[in-house]
Motif scaffolding. Structure first.
Motif, PDB file in Angstrom:
ATOM      1  N   ALA A  84       0.835  -1.206   0.000  1.00  0.00           N
ATOM      2  CA  ALA A  84       0.000   0.000   0.000  1.00  0.00           C
ATOM      3  C   ALA A  84       0.868   1.253   0.000  1.00  0.00           C
ATOM      4  CB  ALA A  84      -0.929  -0.006   1.210  1.00  0.00           C
ATOM      5  N   ALA A  85       1.944   1.244   0.786  1.00  0.00           N
ATOM      6  CA  ALA A  85       2.855   2.388   0.819  1.00  0.00           C
ATOM      7  C   ALA A  85       3.538   2.567  -0.537  1.00  0.00           C
ATOM      8  CB  ALA A  85       3.892   2.208   1.924  1.00  0.00           C
ATOM      9  N   THR A  86       3.908   1.463  -1.164  1.00  0.00           N
ATOM     10  CA  THR A  86       4.497   1.523  -2.502  1.00  0.00           C
ATOM     11  C   THR A  86       3.531   2.169  -3.473  1.00  0.00           C
ATOM     12  OG1 THR A  86       5.815  -0.483  -2.120  1.00  0.00           O
ATOM     13  CG2 THR A  86       5.416   0.147  -4.410  1.00  0.00           C
ATOM     14  N   GLN A  87       2.280   1.721  -3.456  1.00  0.00           N
ATOM     15  CA  GLN A  87       1.288   2.253  -4.386  1.00  0.00           C
ATOM     16  C   GLN A  87       1.054   3.740  -4.138  1.00  0.00           C
ATOM     17  OE1 GLN A  87       0.019   0.446  -7.066  1.00  0.00           O
ATOM     18  NE2 GLN A  87      -0.427   2.564  -7.635  1.00  0.00           N
ATOM     19  N   TRP A  88       1.069   4.159  -2.882  1.00  0.00           N
ATOM     20  CA  TRP A  88       0.878   5.578  -2.593  1.00  0.00           C
ATOM     21  C   TRP A  88       2.015   6.395  -3.204  1.00  0.00           C
ATOM     22  CZ3 TRP A  88       3.306   9.666  -0.275  1.00  0.00           C
ATOM     23  CH2 TRP A  88       2.514  10.811  -0.103  1.00  0.00           C
ATOM     24  N   LEU A  89       3.252   5.939  -3.052  1.00  0.00           N
ATOM     25  CA  LEU A  89       4.393   6.647  -3.638  1.00  0.00           C
ATOM     26  C   LEU A  89       4.290   6.702  -5.162  1.00  0.00           C
ATOM     27  CD1 LEU A  89       7.474   5.416  -1.555  1.00  0.00           C
ATOM     28  CD2 LEU A  89       6.432   7.694  -1.536  1.00  0.00           C
ATOM     29  N   ILE A  90       3.879   5.592  -5.766  1.00  0.00           N
ATOM     30  CA  ILE A  90       3.725   5.552  -7.224  1.00  0.00           C
ATOM     31  C   ILE A  90       2.625   6.520  -7.654  1.00  0.00           C
ATOM     32  CG2 ILE A  90       2.976   4.095  -9.162  1.00  0.00           C
ATOM     33  CD1 ILE A  90       4.404   1.740  -7.661  1.00  0.00           C
ATOM     34  N   ASP A  91       1.499   6.514  -6.931  1.00  0.00           N
ATOM     35  CA  ASP A  91       0.382   7.405  -7.264  1.00  0.00           C
ATOM     36  C   ASP A  91       0.767   8.880  -7.144  1.00  0.00           C
ATOM     37  OD1 ASP A  91      -1.170   5.166  -7.700  1.00  0.00           O
ATOM     38  OD2 ASP A  91      -2.278   5.335  -5.801  1.00  0.00           O
ATOM     39  N   GLN A  92       1.696   9.182  -6.250  1.00  0.00           N
ATOM     40  CA  GLN A  92       2.156  10.563  -6.060  1.00  0.00           C
ATOM     41  C   GLN A  92       3.296  10.917  -7.018  1.00  0.00           C
ATOM     42  OE1 GLN A  92       0.777  12.857  -3.837  1.00  0.00           O
ATOM     43  NE2 GLN A  92      -0.762  11.250  -3.647  1.00  0.00           N
ATOM     44  N   ASP A  93       3.647   9.978  -7.899  1.00  0.00           N
ATOM     45  CA  ASP A  93       4.752  10.165  -8.845  1.00  0.00           C
ATOM     46  C   ASP A  93       6.078  10.367  -8.112  1.00  0.00           C
ATOM     47  OD1 ASP A  93       5.726  10.147 -11.446  1.00  0.00           O
ATOM     48  OD2 ASP A  93       5.612  12.334 -11.634  1.00  0.00           O
ATOM     49  N   LEU A  94       6.217   9.682  -6.979  1.00  0.00           N
ATOM     50  CA  LEU A  94       7.443   9.754  -6.191  1.00  0.00           C
ATOM     51  C   LEU A  94       8.302   8.501  -6.325  1.00  0.00           C
ATOM     52  CD1 LEU A  94       6.018  11.374  -2.938  1.00  0.00           C
ATOM     53  CD2 LEU A  94       7.575  12.441  -4.597  1.00  0.00           C
ATOM     54  N   ALA A  95       7.785   7.515  -7.059  1.00  0.00           N
ATOM     55  CA  ALA A  95       8.523   6.274  -7.260  1.00  0.00           C
ATOM     56  C   ALA A  95       8.078   5.661  -8.580  1.00  0.00           C
ATOM     57  CB  ALA A  95       8.263   5.295  -6.105  1.00  0.00           C
ATOM     58  N   PRO A  96       8.987   4.973  -9.265  1.00  0.00           N
ATOM     59  CA  PRO A  96       8.608   4.318 -10.521  1.00  0.00           C
ATOM     60  C   PRO A  96       7.705   3.111 -10.273  1.00  0.00           C
ATOM     61  CG  PRO A  96      10.926   3.905 -10.005  1.00  0.00           C
ATOM     62  CD  PRO A  96      10.414   4.854  -8.972  1.00  0.00           C
ATOM     63  N   GLU A  97       6.992   2.720 -11.306  1.00  0.00           N
ATOM     64  CA  GLU A  97       6.048   1.592 -11.232  1.00  0.00           C
ATOM     65  C   GLU A  97       6.698   0.305 -10.749  1.00  0.00           C
ATOM     66  OE1 GLU A  97       2.712   1.302 -11.972  1.00  0.00           O
ATOM     67  OE2 GLU A  97       2.415   3.393 -12.503  1.00  0.00           O
ATOM     68  N   THR A  98       7.983   0.155 -10.973  1.00  0.00           N
ATOM     69  CA  THR A  98       8.673  -1.093 -10.631  1.00  0.00           C
ATOM     70  C   THR A  98       9.094  -1.153  -9.163  1.00  0.00           C
ATOM     71  OG1 THR A  98      10.746  -0.067 -11.333  1.00  0.00           O
ATOM     72  CG2 THR A  98       9.564  -1.401 -12.971  1.00  0.00           C
ATOM     73  N   THR A  99       8.777  -0.146  -8.384  1.00  0.00           N
ATOM     74  CA  THR A  99       9.180  -0.084  -6.976  1.00  0.00           C
ATOM     75  C   THR A  99       8.442  -1.135  -6.150  1.00  0.00           C
ATOM     76  OG1 THR A  99       9.569   2.276  -7.191  1.00  0.00           O
ATOM     77  CG2 THR A  99       9.340   1.431  -4.955  1.00  0.00           C
ATOM     78  N   ALA A 100       9.124  -1.697  -5.182  1.00  0.00           N
ATOM     79  CA  ALA A 100       8.515  -2.602  -4.204  1.00  0.00           C
ATOM     80  C   ALA A 100       9.172  -2.322  -2.855  1.00  0.00           C
ATOM     81  CB  ALA A 100       8.709  -4.057  -4.607  1.00  0.00           C
ATOM     82  N   LEU A 101       8.464  -1.594  -1.991  1.00  0.00           N
ATOM     83  CA  LEU A 101       9.027  -1.217  -0.693  1.00  0.00           C
ATOM     84  C   LEU A 101       9.103  -2.406   0.250  1.00  0.00           C
ATOM     85  CD1 LEU A 101       7.332   2.198   0.214  1.00  0.00           C
ATOM     86  CD2 LEU A 101       9.461   1.789  -1.007  1.00  0.00           C
ATOM     87  N   LEU A 102      10.065  -2.331   1.131  1.00  0.00           N
ATOM     88  CA  LEU A 102      10.175  -3.280   2.227  1.00  0.00           C
ATOM     89  C   LEU A 102       9.460  -2.691   3.442  1.00  0.00           C
ATOM     90  CD1 LEU A 102      13.987  -4.011   1.792  1.00  0.00           C
ATOM     91  CD2 LEU A 102      12.065  -5.358   0.904  1.00  0.00           C
TER      92      LEU A 102
END
Length: 197
Positions: A41-59
């Motif tokens: 969910a945190a990963t998706q929030w960052l992606i939605d805010q254009d703060l991380a690329p689509e390929t990101t997967a947070l730990l």
């Protein structure tokens, strides 16, 4: 059954720090909703805010750091709204986020998008980069001309922040405003019934 999500509060589309602060909310039913409740969910929030690329997967560690920044932002924003001194530790944590990573997004080229800027860092640095941008936005918001418009929703138990669009607005959404007006109407009708008994 989970309630339908609230519409975005005024100001969250312009200020990522406000959007992050509002990723946790207490709904009218008392249910607490957390948009950062898992690494995914945190990963998706960052992606939605254009703060991380689509390929990101947070730990989980990175999710926890982002949620920690959220709590620091909420503490400082709450103090701002209440006219109080912000907690020193929260200010220090936001300042640490400001300087933890370079704010420059790298120039990148792909066939489908052409030239564009992206954060290209190892995962932990990517989160630091995102947090630095959020902290920068918060610093600008809290010290700029919009600081006096920052408000906390007046429809308890809702605890979202928003920017007032006009002086009288007291709620983060029409849904919260409608809930307060319905409660007042119900209280008046019950008061009238007791008066006739």
């Amino acid at each position: 059954m989970t309630a339908a999500p609230l519409p975005p509060a005024p100001g969250t589309s312009d200020h990522m720090s406000l959007a992050l602060a509002d990723t946790v909310v207490t709904l009218g039913s008392g249910e607490r909703v957390d948009e950062l409740d898992s690494p995914e969910a945190a990963t998706q929030w960052l992606i939605d805010q254009d703060l991380a690329p689509e390929t990101t997967a947070l730990l989980a560690y990175c999710q926890s750091r982002l949620a920690g920044l959220r709590e620091d932002l909420r503490a400082v924003m709450h103090a701002q709204v209440a006219g109080e001194v912000p907690p020193r530790e929260a200010l220090e944590n936001i300042n640490s986020a400001l300087v933890a990573a370079p704010s420059a997004r790298m120039l990148h080229h792909t066939v489908d998008r052409g030239l564009h800027r992206v954060p290209i860092h190892p995962l932990t640095q990517l989160v630091e980069h995102a947090m630095a941008q959020i902290a920068e936005d918060a610093a600008d918001l809290l010290t700029g001309p919009e600081a006096g418009r920052l408000a906390l929703c007046g429809a308890a138990p809702c605890d979202r922040f928003y920017l007032r669009t006009h002086g009288r607005r007291q709620w983060c959404s029409t849904r919260c405003g409608d809930r307060v007006r319905a409660a007042r109407s119900y209280a008046r009708s019950k008061g009238g019934q007791h008066g006739r008994a």
